[in-house]
Design an enzyme around this catalytic site. Sequence first.
Site, mmCIF file in Angstrom:
data_model
loop_
_atom_site.group_PDB
_atom_site.id
_atom_site.type_symbol
_atom_site.label_atom_id
_atom_site.label_comp_id
_atom_site.label_asym_id
_atom_site.label_seq_id
_atom_site.Cartn_x
_atom_site.Cartn_y
_atom_site.Cartn_z
ATOM 1 N N ARG A 1 0.824 -1.216 0.000
ATOM 2 C CA ARG A 1 0.000 0.000 0.000
ATOM 3 C C ARG A 1 0.855 1.262 0.000
ATOM 4 N NH1 ARG A 1 -5.347 -1.072 0.775
ATOM 5 N NH2 ARG A 1 -5.787 -3.018 1.828
ATOM 6 N N HIS B 1 -19.510 8.616 1.297
ATOM 7 C CA HIS B 1 -19.763 7.247 1.759
ATOM 8 C C HIS B 1 -21.273 6.999 1.704
ATOM 9 C CE1 HIS B 1 -19.130 3.508 3.849
ATOM 10 N NE2 HIS B 1 -20.102 3.839 4.677
ATOM 11 N N MET C 1 -12.128 2.704 -4.039
ATOM 12 C CA MET C 1 -12.338 1.586 -3.121
ATOM 13 C C MET C 1 -11.028 0.984 -2.615
ATOM 14 S SD MET C 1 -15.515 1.941 -3.113
ATOM 15 C CE MET C 1 -16.283 0.562 -2.276
#
Length: 209
Positions: A65, A109, A90
């Site tokens: 990540r 959201h 996402m």
Amino acid sequence: MLSIVTLISGRGSNFETIVKIAQKEQWPVKFAGVIANHSAAKGLEFACSQGIPAYAIEHKGYPNRESFDGALIQKIDALGADLVVLAGFMRILTPGFIRHFEGRLINIHPALLPAFPGLHTHERALEAGVKEHGATVHFVTEGVDEGPIICQASVSVLAGDDPDSLAARVLKAEHQIYPFAIKWFLDGRLRIEGNHVKLQPPESQFFKL
Ligand code: GAR
């Protein structure tokens, strides 16, 4: 003129709505780029059709990540973003990414946060038997789907709703509130005070749709 960079993962209907409203209302804003985490994201096609620079940075091409987010930061900075808009992006973002864009990173959201963070919000709302569901626009902080709330819209849950019908009603609400939130940011009307967002001059930050 301020610049917006948008991150998407798929359809991009929020992004498309924001661009169309900005065009219609002639906002003094530059859509400096759209970045998707995979090249098949539908929203990239709309960006191209509008002459908005569109990029795919495939998350699968990075070992972790941190390195993926590092590539995102580099691209977003190169595009000169004043505001980073997450519109159906996402991927969980690293603390380093979130700190880098603190105060200029917003997300939508599909739930009335803090209820139902995470995925499958419509299924979970139906399971829980809530009578109101909705959408939230918020500044992004380090928790998943957490951060000071800019505005919310609620829709009624109707007898006979299934996840798809509820999702469609919530999406309509998303398309109504995200442009408001972005315009407020661009107009310099948002003040973050702790976990609260004050709108100056005050106006309702809640919409019952
Ligand atoms: C929207 O419903 C958005 O709220 C949701 O993804 C969808 C994207 O639709 N985002 C999240 O769930 C983030 N936690 P779109 O690509 O058509 O705008």
